[in-house]
Design a protein around this motif. Structure first.
Motif, short mmCIF file in Angstrom:
data_model
loop_
_atom_site.label_atom_id
_atom_site.label_comp_id
_atom_site.label_asym_id
_atom_site.label_seq_id
_atom_site.Cartn_x
_atom_site.Cartn_y
_atom_site.Cartn_z
N TYR A 1 0.82 -1.20 0.00
CA TYR A 1 0.00 0.00 0.00
C TYR A 1 0.85 1.25 0.00
N SER A 2 0.26 2.32 -0.52
CA SER A 2 0.94 3.61 -0.56
C SER A 2 -0.08 4.67 -0.17
N PRO A 3 0.15 5.36 0.95
CA PRO A 3 -0.82 6.36 1.40
C PRO A 3 -0.78 7.61 0.53
N THR A 4 -1.94 8.23 0.39
CA THR A 4 -2.03 9.52 -0.27
C THR A 4 -2.60 10.53 0.73
N GLY A 5 -2.38 11.79 0.47
CA GLY A 5 -2.89 12.81 1.37
C GLY A 5 -2.51 14.17 0.88
N LEU A 6 -2.54 15.14 1.78
CA LEU A 6 -2.16 16.51 1.45
C LEU A 6 -0.70 16.72 1.85
N PHE A 7 0.14 16.92 0.85
CA PHE A 7 1.58 17.08 1.09
C PHE A 7 1.91 18.56 1.31
N TYR A 8 2.83 18.81 2.24
CA TYR A 8 3.14 20.19 2.61
C TYR A 8 4.57 20.28 3.14
N ASN A 9 5.01 21.51 3.40
CA ASN A 9 6.36 21.76 3.94
C ASN A 9 6.26 21.92 5.46
N LYS A 10 6.71 20.92 6.19
CA LYS A 10 6.65 20.96 7.66
C LYS A 10 7.45 22.14 8.22
N ALA B 1 14.64 18.59 -7.47
CA ALA B 1 14.08 19.93 -7.68
C ALA B 1 14.57 20.90 -6.61
N PRO B 2 14.74 22.18 -6.96
CA PRO B 2 15.10 23.18 -5.93
C PRO B 2 13.96 23.35 -4.95
N ARG B 3 14.26 23.87 -3.76
CA ARG B 3 13.23 24.01 -2.73
C ARG B 3 13.61 25.09 -1.73
N ALA B 4 12.61 25.51 -0.96
CA ALA B 4 12.85 26.53 0.06
C ALA B 4 13.84 26.01 1.10
N ASP B 5 14.59 26.92 1.71
CA ASP B 5 15.57 26.54 2.73
C ASP B 5 14.89 25.74 3.84
N GLY B 6 15.51 24.61 4.20
CA GLY B 6 15.01 23.80 5.31
C GLY B 6 13.77 22.97 4.98
N ASN C 1 3.28 22.69 -10.69
CA ASN C 1 2.34 22.78 -9.57
C ASN C 1 2.92 22.15 -8.32
N GLN C 2 3.63 21.05 -8.49
CA GLN C 2 4.30 20.43 -7.34
C GLN C 2 5.40 21.35 -6.81
N GLN C 3 6.07 22.04 -7.72
CA GLN C 3 7.14 22.96 -7.34
C GLN C 3 6.59 24.11 -6.48
N ALA C 4 5.31 24.45 -6.68
CA ALA C 4 4.71 25.55 -5.91
C ALA C 4 4.74 25.25 -4.41
N VAL C 5 4.61 23.98 -4.05
CA VAL C 5 4.70 23.60 -2.63
C VAL C 5 6.15 23.67 -2.17
N LEU C 6 7.07 23.21 -3.00
CA LEU C 6 8.50 23.27 -2.65
C LEU C 6 8.98 24.71 -2.49
N ASP C 7 8.37 25.63 -3.24
CA ASP C 7 8.78 27.04 -3.20
C ASP C 7 7.96 27.87 -2.21
N ASN C 8 7.08 27.21 -1.43
CA ASN C 8 6.20 27.92 -0.47
C ASN C 8 5.26 28.91 -1.14
N LYS C 9 4.83 28.58 -2.37
CA LYS C 9 3.82 29.40 -3.05
C LYS C 9 2.42 28.84 -2.82
N ALA C 10 2.35 27.59 -2.40
CA ALA C 10 1.08 26.95 -2.04
C ALA C 10 1.34 26.04 -0.84
N LEU C 11 0.36 25.95 0.05
CA LEU C 11 0.56 25.16 1.28
C LEU C 11 0.41 23.67 1.05
#
Length: 437
Positions: free
Chosen positions: A154-163, A291-296, A266-276
């Protein structure tokens, strides 16, 4: 969802009459015919499992067939009456072979496997499984309390975000939609959108989780049987209204990029903190690893919020299935082999290759980065499982486009939530009529 079905009639005509099953004792030499789909887990996994099983039951020789397009390899065999004894092949694939066999009542009843002792251990299969994984149409397709497909990986799905972003801002991950709308206002002050999605196709698991949270497995199963009264009723109306509110809080470039060429933006928008938040599965970590991403940046995954305080949260789960054709010759040996697949030894081998089973205690053995996704079920979140029951395609009717792709038009403002729901109800009526006759 519309599926390209293998001809049910062709298979049904080819299935010989069922005169009983050859039960072979463990003391006799048995050759087990095992067919498994080749996936991202690689080609070494099953040979290692087979070797491990030989240590437990040396009287069983296993003949392995492994193909990426397994349906093409075994459909001619099924049509000629040459049945594999065990098959690892999930539902919800384009060629829909398990769904066709379900319609033809051509799968063996595996309910007794749940009460079997795991070979070499003291516990039963049922005792080893996480709760909820044999309670849906995904494993019990006839809603008769009997299991015909065992849950394998199994592989869970959900809402992915930057902790890290949530920690820095002091934000809590919402557990209800009311909390989600309050967070949207906070994020807006920081020029961050609440939501994005890779493509509208990713909304299938997300919508399923929202339906589960609105009324549990009972509501979900009725919805998956195309019941138009359910789709037009109060619970689903609330679901559509909630999704309409979410559409208003979706990142502005999402629709333009929601296609096979732009989805990573669209996935990059989460990595860049443009979408939660974005709906996704655990595979996104590897998909975006370079992919590049926000610090931390630190991956997190949340269950879908509930519609009311204290409601149950769900995270829809992609499930891979293992099953036995009803006409398989070596059913007893096949069931013993399946029971072994839930052993500690087998689970260790599977985990090494990145295949995770719904087995208690397994999560702690996973790499730390993956644990964060699978731990969601240790925190009171329930697995959402199953999907639309198998139905023949209807000319000119596209369920996926009407239910999921239309969300793009809701986000862009070209389609009202009320009209979206009405269009979906009309499609459900057509499918409901088709499976009722």
């Amino acid at each position: 969802m519309k599926k390209a079905l293998v001809s049910a009639a062709a298979l049904a005509c080819a299935l010989p009459s069922f005169f009983g099953v050859a039960n072979v004792s463990a003391e006799e030499k048995v050759t087990l015919d095992f067919a498994a789909i080749e996936t991202a887990y690689g080609t070494k996994l099953w040979p290692e499992i087979i070797e491990a099983y030989k240590q437990v039951n040396p009287n069983v020789d296993i003949k392995l067939t492994m193909e990426k397009e397994l349906e093409d390899a075994i459909t001619p065999r099924l049509q000629s009456g040459d049945y594999p004894d065990v098959v690892l092949l999930a539902q919800s694939r384009k060629k829909a072979l398990p769904e066709t066999l379900i319609k033809d009542k051509a799968l063996a009843d595996l309910t007794d496997v749940l009460d079997m002792k795991v070979p070499g251990e003291d516990k039963t299969v049922k005792e080893k499984l996480l709760p909820g994984f044999t309670d849906s149409t995904s494993t019990n397709p006839y809603n008769d309390g009997k299991t015909y497909l065992m849950p394998m990986f199994y592989s869970p799905t959900g809402l992915f975000y930057n902790k890290a972003l949530f920690k820095a801002k002091g934000w809590e991950v919402p557990k209800t939609w009311d909390q989600m709308w309050k967070l949207a206002e906070e994020a807006k002050k920081e020029n961050i959108a609440l939501f994005t999605y890779p493509t509208a196709g990713y909304l299938d698991t997300f919508f399923s989780s929202v339906i589960y949270s609105a009324g549990g497995a009972e509501l979900f199963n009725k919805a998956m049987n195309y019941d138009p009264e359910v789709w037009s009723g109060a619970d689903l109306t609330k679901v559509f209204e909630t999704l309409g509110e979410l559409a208003k809080n979706t990142e502005s470039t999402t629709v333009a990029n929601a296609n096979k060429d732009g989805f990573t933006k669209n996935q990059q928008a989460v990595l860049d903190n443009k979408a939660l938040f974005m709906p996704n599965g655990s595979w996104v970590v590897d998909e975006m690893k370079d992919a590049p991403r926000a610090d931390g940046f630190e991956w997190g995954m949340a269950a879908v919020p509930t519609l009311k305080e204290g409601g149950k949260q769900y995270a829809y789960t992609f499930l891979e299935h293992i099953w036995i054709p009803k006409e398989a010759k070596q059913q007893k040996a096949a069931k013993e082999f399946i029971a072994f697949l839930y052993s500690d030894k087998a689970a260790e081998i599977f985990a090494k290759h990145g295949a995770v089973q719904p087995v208690k205690g397994l999560i702690s053995k996973l790499p730390a980065e993956k644990q964060v996704f699978y731990k969601v079920y240790d925190e009171g979140v329930l697995p959402g499982l199953g999907g639309f029951v198998s139905a023949e395609a209807i000319e000119g009717v596209d369920l996926k486009a009407t239910l999921y792709e239309a969300f793009n038009s809701v986000v862009s403002g070209d389609l009202s939530v009320k009209d979206w729901q009405s269009n979906v109800v009309e499609v459900m009526k057509q499918f409901h009529d088709s499976i009722s006759h």
